[in-house]
Design an enzyme around this catalytic site. Structure first.
Site, PDB file in Angstrom:
ATOM      1  N   LYS A  84       0.835  -1.207   0.000  1.00 62.14           N
ATOM      2  CA  LYS A  84       0.000   0.000   0.000  1.00 62.14           C
ATOM      3  C   LYS A  84       0.866   1.252   0.000  1.00 62.14           C
ATOM      4  O   LYS A  84       1.853   1.337   0.743  1.00 62.14           O
ATOM      5  CB  LYS A  84      -0.923  -0.020   1.220  1.00 62.14           C
ATOM      6  CG  LYS A  84      -1.927   1.126   1.283  1.00 62.14           C
ATOM      7  CD  LYS A  84      -2.845   0.948   2.481  1.00 62.14           C
ATOM      8  CE  LYS A  84      -3.861   2.063   2.599  1.00 62.14           C
ATOM      9  NZ  LYS A  84      -4.797   1.850   3.727  1.00 62.14           N
ATOM     10  N   SER A 153      -9.502   2.012   2.608  1.00 62.72           N
ATOM     11  CA  SER A 153      -8.591   2.762   1.767  1.00 62.72           C
ATOM     12  C   SER A 153      -7.544   1.870   1.085  1.00 62.72           C
ATOM     13  O   SER A 153      -6.811   2.320   0.206  1.00 62.72           O
ATOM     14  CB  SER A 153      -7.864   3.811   2.621  1.00 62.72           C
ATOM     15  OG  SER A 153      -7.131   3.181   3.681  1.00 62.72           O
ATOM     16  N   SER A 177     -10.379  -0.394   6.715  1.00 65.30           N
ATOM     17  CA  SER A 177      -9.691  -0.332   5.422  1.00 65.30           C
ATOM     18  C   SER A 177      -9.021  -1.616   4.975  1.00 65.30           C
ATOM     19  O   SER A 177      -8.411  -1.646   3.907  1.00 65.30           O
ATOM     20  CB  SER A 177      -8.652   0.798   5.449  1.00 65.30           C
ATOM     21  OG  SER A 177      -9.286   2.038   5.621  1.00 65.30           O
TER      22      SER A 177
END
Length: 455
Positions: A84, A153, A177
């Protein structure tokens, strides 16, 4: 749906093949890059990277030099992992899904990446994130239905695993997330106990909540990766063989439980009422199936004050997000997206005393929840992973509310793939363990996975 977009790969099988030397890491990287080049323009799971193939082949040469005998190599030898884009990786810029200059956001490589590389993994690239792990969506599309959100996210990480670009990806969860995008994309998402994987080298959102987690195609993959990434993993913990492929075999066979069936708790009331009709109907079917296989399901009034918990969590989250971005926002506020800027400005209105009171309330909630679970004799809590399937459109990442109480308490949680809607969108079952008992969560969840898969 273009079925070629959904092709999740087993981490366990891929790691075993690479350590057997078939294929070689160099050939594996060629295939990986070809798959990314073919699929990623359609789903945008990865941050674009010129020269990705050349960088990865250089990593392969260094890896082979360190481990000339694959059979003696570490467990993730040659496995490509998505990271990420709020997690620092040496040699790759960190954008955080934002327009801020990457040099401003730079920092030392994250501990989780150190551990992955020590285990032999290759970094396939940075995966797309909502801006600074907030609510402003990235470009990623859901591989099952590209017109639907993949969640947030950690959108790119979930989509990359669902599309078979990588068998393992790293995400983070502040509120929902990891669990939510895992459910929307039909993969396993594992959010460990708060603090179990160090957050050093990760751009903070709300440090009191931020947790590094991971995505895999199945639970066996999560069970392979978790001990390599979490602090102080106890391989002896949990029933039966421990969490891995076949871990449930010794625990349940033809309805008979070797060590006693785990007791499942369902938190009824205003929290569960937030689930939409599709999620709730699927959840009721799952509970009925588990009960039919001999598991005890107990409905508990654990969260009567759920709305107050929401308020307290938002108080801490917004205050800490504003504090985390105070310097950057002062210098580059005009580059932030409206959703992120609004959250930061909201956080500036929260006084420190309000945050302190909310943290005290969290401590009391943790104690109360643990006591009620123990009194009820509950091994696992179950809930829908999200309020429903992935919503149509890419302007929102969906609601994180089903993860909120467990993230607030810092508990470990998993999202297991749990069927699809009539429209072909995945749903997830959320399984919540006890603080610090991540090993037992994975072991018992393997029992649930096998029962659900058996139908």
């Amino acid at each position: 749906m273009d079925k070629s977009l959904v092709r999740p790969r087993s981490l366990v099988r891929e790691a075993a093949s690479l350590r057997a030397g078939v294929p070689t890491p160099a050939v594996h990287v060629d295939r990986l890059c070809a798959r990314i080049d073919q699929v990623d323009p359609l789903i945008h799971a990865f941050v674009p990277e010129p020269g990705r193939a050349d960088r990865l082949q250089a990593e392969v040469r260094a890896l082979v030099a360190r481990h000339p005998d694959p059979a003696q190599a570490p467990p993730l030898y040659g496995v490509a992992v998505g990271i990420k884009d709020i997690v620092h990786v040496d040699g790759l810029p960190t954008h955080g899904g934002s327009l801020l200059p990457p040099g401003v956001l730079a920092g030392p490589q994250a501990t989780v990446v150190d551990r992955l590389r020590a285990a032999g993994a290759l970094v396939a690239g940075k995966t797309v994130t909502a801006e600074f792990a907030g609510s402003a969506p990235g470009r990623t599309r859901n591989p099952h239905r590209p017109e639907h959100t993949p969640g947030g996210s950690s959108s790119g990480s979930a989509a990359a695993v669902a599309a078979g670009l990588v068998p393992l990806a790293i995400g983070t969860q502040t509120i929902g997330s990891v669990i939510r995008p895992a459910a929307y994309c039909g993969v396993v998402g594992f959010r460990p106990t708060f603090g179990r994987i160090p957050t050093a080298g990760v751009i903070p959102n709300a440090p009191s909540f931020d947790t590094v987690g991971l995505f895999t195609a199945d639970l066996a993959g999560a069970a392979l990766a978790a001990p390599l990434l979490c602090d102080d993993w106890d391989h002896a913990a949990g029933p039966g063989e421990g969490p891995g492929e076949g871990a449930a075999d010794g625990a349940w066979a033809d309805g008979a439980w070797a060590d006693g069936a785990p007791v499942l708790g369902v938190p009824v009331g205003p929290y569960l009422d937030r689930a939409g009709p599709e999620a709730r109907q699927a959840f009721d079917r799952q509970l009925a199936l588990l009960a039919a296989r001999g598991l005890t399901v107990r409905r508990l009034d654990l969260l009567p004050d759920f709305e107050e918990l929401e308020r307290q969590a938002q108080t801490v989250n917004r205050f800490e997000m504003a504090a985390s971005h105070a310097d950057w926002f002062a210098r580059f506020g005009d580059l932030y997206r409206p959703e992120t800027a609004a959250s930061i400005r909201h956080g500036r209105t929260v006084d420190p005393a309000g945050r302190a009171a909310a943290l005290r309330a969290r401590a009391a909630f943790r104690e109360r929840l643990a006591e009620r679970r123990q009194r009820a004799g509950v091994d696992l809590l179950l809930a829908p992973s999200a309020t429903g399937p992935a919503p149509l459109g890419l302007d929102s990442t969906g609601s994180a509310v089903m993860s909120l109480p467990w993230s607030f308490a810092g508990l470990p949680a998993l999202s297991l793939p749990a069927g699809v809607t009539a429209a072909g969108l995945p749903l997830g079952l959320q399984v919540v363990g006890e603080a610090g008992a991540d090993e037992r969560l994975l072991a018992l969840a393997a029992v649930l996975e096998r029962v659900l898969d058996a139908g």
